[in-house]
Design a protein around this motif. Structure first.
Motif, PDB file in Angstrom:
ATOM      1  N   ARG A   1      41.052  42.167  31.226  1.00 41.10           N
ATOM      2  CA  ARG A   1      40.224  43.228  30.368  1.00 41.10           C
ATOM      3  C   ARG A   1      40.146  44.236  31.190  1.00 41.10           C
ATOM      4  O   ARG A   1      39.090  44.302  32.213  1.00 41.10           O
ATOM      5  CB  ARG A   1      39.099  42.333  30.035  1.00 41.10           C
ATOM      6  N   GLY A   2      40.694  45.432  30.943  1.00 36.09           N
ATOM      7  CA  GLY A   2      40.493  46.591  31.463  1.00 36.09           C
ATOM      8  C   GLY A   2      41.329  46.264  32.911  1.00 36.09           C
ATOM      9  O   GLY A   2      42.506  46.025  33.065  1.00 36.09           O
ATOM     10  N   ASP A   3      40.538  46.565  34.061  1.00 33.54           N
ATOM     11  CA  ASP A   3      41.127  46.511  35.441  1.00 33.54           C
ATOM     12  C   ASP A   3      40.902  45.077  36.007  1.00 33.54           C
ATOM     13  O   ASP A   3      41.034  44.986  37.037  1.00 33.54           O
ATOM     14  CB  ASP A   3      40.583  47.435  36.272  1.00 33.54           C
ATOM     15  N   GLU A   4      40.218  44.481  35.341  1.00 36.06           N
ATOM     16  CA  GLU A   4      39.617  43.232  35.855  1.00 36.06           C
ATOM     17  C   GLU A   4      40.367  41.894  35.069  1.00 36.06           C
ATOM     18  O   GLU A   4      40.569  41.963  33.824  1.00 36.06           O
ATOM     19  CB  GLU A   4      38.088  42.998  35.838  1.00 36.06           C
TER      20      GLU A   4
END
Length: 75
Positions: A17-20
């Protein structure tokens, strides 16, 4: 599997989710399904396909299954 007594292949894949890492997706599939997929490939010598565990032990193989399953990959 403790229920069916059949060996399972466990896989975990991160869902980003995004960068995580937002979630972890887990799957437990019977080894027999992987063996069927390998057989369906119809590879011919000199080519072969093997599926191993993290220790390098062959779980299934596209040819000479009886000879190689349960043995470690060389090296």
């Amino acid at each position: 599997s403790p229920v069916t007594d059949e060996p399972l292949v466990l896989a975990t894949v991160p869902v980003m989710r995004g960068d995580e890492v937002g979630l972890l997706l887990h799957a437990a599939l019977p080894l027999s399904r992987f063996a069927a997929m390998v057989a369906e490939r119809g590879l011919h010598k000199p080519y072969y396909l093997s599926i191993t565990d993290r220790r390098g032990v062959i779980l299934t193989r596209s040819s000479e299954t009886d000879r190689f399953v349960g043995k470690r990959l060389p090296g």
